[in-house]
Write a protein that holds these residues in place. Structure first.
Motif, PDB file in Angstrom:
ATOM      1  N   HIS A  98      12.652 -33.799  13.512  1.00  0.00           N
ATOM      2  CA  HIS A  98      14.041 -33.764  13.958  1.00  0.00           C
ATOM      3  C   HIS A  98      14.247 -34.436  15.305  1.00  0.00           C
ATOM      4  O   HIS A  98      15.387 -34.523  15.776  1.00  0.00           O
ATOM      5  CB  HIS A  98      14.536 -32.313  14.019  1.00  0.00           C
ATOM      6  CG  HIS A  98      13.809 -31.454  15.011  1.00  0.00           C
ATOM      7  ND1 HIS A  98      12.456 -31.232  14.943  1.00  0.00           N
ATOM      8  CD2 HIS A  98      14.254 -30.759  16.105  1.00  0.00           C
ATOM      9  CE1 HIS A  98      12.099 -30.440  15.945  1.00  0.00           C
ATOM     10  NE2 HIS A  98      13.161 -30.143  16.653  1.00  0.00           N
ATOM     11  N   VAL A 115      22.967 -35.107  12.266  1.00  0.00           N
ATOM     12  CA  VAL A 115      23.124 -33.655  12.091  1.00  0.00           C
ATOM     13  C   VAL A 115      22.614 -33.228  10.718  1.00  0.00           C
ATOM     14  O   VAL A 115      21.905 -32.214  10.589  1.00  0.00           O
ATOM     15  CB  VAL A 115      24.603 -33.255  12.261  1.00  0.00           C
ATOM     16  CG1 VAL A 115      24.816 -31.803  11.833  1.00  0.00           C
ATOM     17  CG2 VAL A 115      25.037 -33.440  13.708  1.00  0.00           C
ATOM     18  N   TYR A 158      17.422 -35.095  17.707  1.00  0.00           N
ATOM     19  CA  TYR A 158      17.911 -33.874  18.348  1.00  0.00           C
ATOM     20  C   TYR A 158      17.601 -33.918  19.839  1.00  0.00           C
ATOM     21  O   TYR A 158      16.512 -34.307  20.250  1.00  0.00           O
ATOM     22  CB  TYR A 158      17.256 -32.645  17.732  1.00  0.00           C
ATOM     23  CG  TYR A 158      17.572 -31.367  18.464  1.00  0.00           C
ATOM     24  CD1 TYR A 158      18.807 -30.752  18.305  1.00  0.00           C
ATOM     25  CD2 TYR A 158      16.654 -30.795  19.337  1.00  0.00           C
ATOM     26  CE1 TYR A 158      19.112 -29.582  18.973  1.00  0.00           C
ATOM     27  CE2 TYR A 158      16.946 -29.626  20.012  1.00  0.00           C
ATOM     28  CZ  TYR A 158      18.177 -29.017  19.840  1.00  0.00           C
ATOM     29  OH  TYR A 158      18.480 -27.879  20.513  1.00  0.00           O
ATOM     30  N   HIS A 213      20.695 -27.977  14.171  1.00  0.00           N
ATOM     31  CA  HIS A 213      21.818 -28.857  13.831  1.00  0.00           C
ATOM     32  C   HIS A 213      23.134 -28.322  14.403  1.00  0.00           C
ATOM     33  O   HIS A 213      24.020 -29.120  14.752  1.00  0.00           O
ATOM     34  CB  HIS A 213      21.917 -29.015  12.308  1.00  0.00           C
ATOM     35  CG  HIS A 213      22.307 -27.775  11.583  1.00  0.00           C
ATOM     36  ND1 HIS A 213      21.451 -26.698  11.419  1.00  0.00           N
ATOM     37  CD2 HIS A 213      23.475 -27.418  10.970  1.00  0.00           C
ATOM     38  CE1 HIS A 213      22.064 -25.753  10.739  1.00  0.00           C
ATOM     39  NE2 HIS A 213      23.284 -26.164  10.458  1.00  0.00           N
ATOM     40  N   TYR A 220      19.435 -30.762  10.099  1.00  0.00           N
ATOM     41  CA  TYR A 220      19.541 -29.572   9.236  1.00  0.00           C
ATOM     42  C   TYR A 220      18.458 -29.592   8.159  1.00  0.00           C
ATOM     43  O   TYR A 220      17.783 -28.585   7.908  1.00  0.00           O
ATOM     44  CB  TYR A 220      20.915 -29.511   8.586  1.00  0.00           C
ATOM     45  CG  TYR A 220      20.979 -28.571   7.402  1.00  0.00           C
ATOM     46  CD1 TYR A 220      20.987 -27.192   7.585  1.00  0.00           C
ATOM     47  CD2 TYR A 220      20.985 -29.071   6.096  1.00  0.00           C
ATOM     48  CE1 TYR A 220      21.011 -26.328   6.502  1.00  0.00           C
ATOM     49  CE2 TYR A 220      21.015 -28.216   5.005  1.00  0.00           C
ATOM     50  CZ  TYR A 220      21.029 -26.845   5.215  1.00  0.00           C
ATOM     51  OH  TYR A 220      21.044 -25.991   4.134  1.00  0.00           O
TER      52      TYR A 220
END
Length: 364
Positions: free
Chosen positions: A258, A26, A339, A42, A30
């Protein structure tokens, strides 16, 4: 005397390691998406983690024997879901892999098919009382995996299709595959390789499989992702550049920081020490899973847990190897870090079944 299932037998140590990795993911999501069009990813990842935890606890209360008994129905539904993707799935970047849900969310059935495949193969081999798998067992196990693999390759999604392979390999290994049968499989694979290469793979897939050998030969096109990833990993040094300080990541040179290349972004911002620390956390997760497999109440339970180990280890090795140039770019995410809801929910569902098996090791 019958002992009731209790959360006292829950593997809380395993859960702590998993949650630490999720928190690190996370934070990195971010850091890599702040100020980009993916800003806020996030927060959505946190929602997925909370939802995944709920599913894990629910799954831990459902007797895994019930899942094994209904493995054929789960397998049928999984095949139908992959067919539905081919017919009604949303196409993105030339691939049809997702079913669009309300609220703009997407569901990727090929992720949860891995879990179904683990359960199906665990049931098949657990019902066999032979210490060695026959050639018929090898063929049947291959066919069980071949159907979903073919449908996923059709999407096309080579990366996810490859994640089914370690499940079959682990099942055959635990099922007692004979050396001569393993050699036959390798021989057949070698013979079919040229045909698969010429007719089974698309041009961009061939580029991905060959570019990692010499990414500098086409550094602005097919080798761009790998080149930028290696630069990001190397620029992190020993201690890293700090959160939101990575030049490759914050400068938007590193693609998909991500998702697929989150390990490269993490390495740039946290350096060699941070990368090794993350890999050690994964190692601890794997060792806890293997311990749970060894203490499983029956053969089927051990098969299921080791199937989860096979998938998790494959993801880690391929993703980490990909970002440093040891593996081709296949789009395989880093578990619990990258993600994405589908991948995250698969891991928590799998962990829920592992917890289920662990909690029933003392139940008569």
């Amino acid at each position: 005397m019958r002992r009731l299932v209790s959360f006292r037998d829950f593997d809380w140590v395993l859960l702590i390691f998993v949650l630490i990795i999720c928190v690190m993911g996370v934070l990195e999501i971010y850091s890599t998406t702040s100020g980009t069009k993916f800003a806020g990813a996030h927060v959505r990842q946190i929602y997925w983690i909370i939802f995944g935890l709920g599913l894990m606890f629910l799954m831990s209360m459902v007797n895994y024997q019930l899942l094994l008994e209904n493995a054929h129905w789960f397998y049928l539904v999984s095949i139908l879901s992959l067919v539905a993707v081919a017919l009604f799935g949303k196409k993105y970047l030339g691939a049809r892999r997702w079913i669009q849900l309300k609220g703009g969310q997407h569901f990727q059935p090929s992720e949860w098919v891995k879990l179904v495949l683990i359960i199906a193969l665990a049931r098949y081999f657990s019902e066999s009382h032979d210490r060695e798998a026959s050639l018929g067992d090898v063929i049947k196990a291959g066919l069980i995996a071949a159907v979903p693999m073919a449908l996923v390759l059709k999407q096309p999604d080579l990366g996810t299709a490859l994640t089914y392979v370690p499940v079959v390999v682990m099942a055959l290994f635990l099922g007692g595959i004979q050396v001569r049968h393993a050699l036959i499989i390798l021989l057949v694979a070698g013979v079919l390789m040229p045909t698969v290469w010429n007719y089974g793979l698309k041009p961009y897939q061939k580029d991905r499989l060959t570019t990692f050998l010499h990414p500098e030969a086409d550094s602005q096109k097919s080798g761009y992702q790998l080149q930028q990833s290696k630069i990001a990993v190397g620029s992190g040094g020993i201690w890293g550049k700090g959160i939101r300080q990575g030049t490759q990541t914050q400068g938007l040179f590193l693609p998909e920081p991500h998702t697929d290349f989150i390990f490269a972004a993490w390495s740039e911002e946290h350096g060699f020490v941070g990368a090794v620390g993350l890999l050690l956390l994964y190692f601890m997760v794997l060792t806890r899973l293997i311990h749970n497999a060894q203490t499983a109440p029956d053969r089927a339970g051990g098969f299921v847990v080791m199937g989860v180990v096979a998938v998790l280890l494959f993801h880690i090795l391929v993703n980490a190897g990909m970002v440093v140039g040891f593996m081709p770019v296949t789009g395989i995410p880093l578990p619990l870090m990258s993600y994405g809801g589908s991948s995250l929910l698969f891991m928590f569902l799998a962990l829920g079944i592992v917890m289920n098996i662990r909690m029933r090791r003392f139940v008569n």
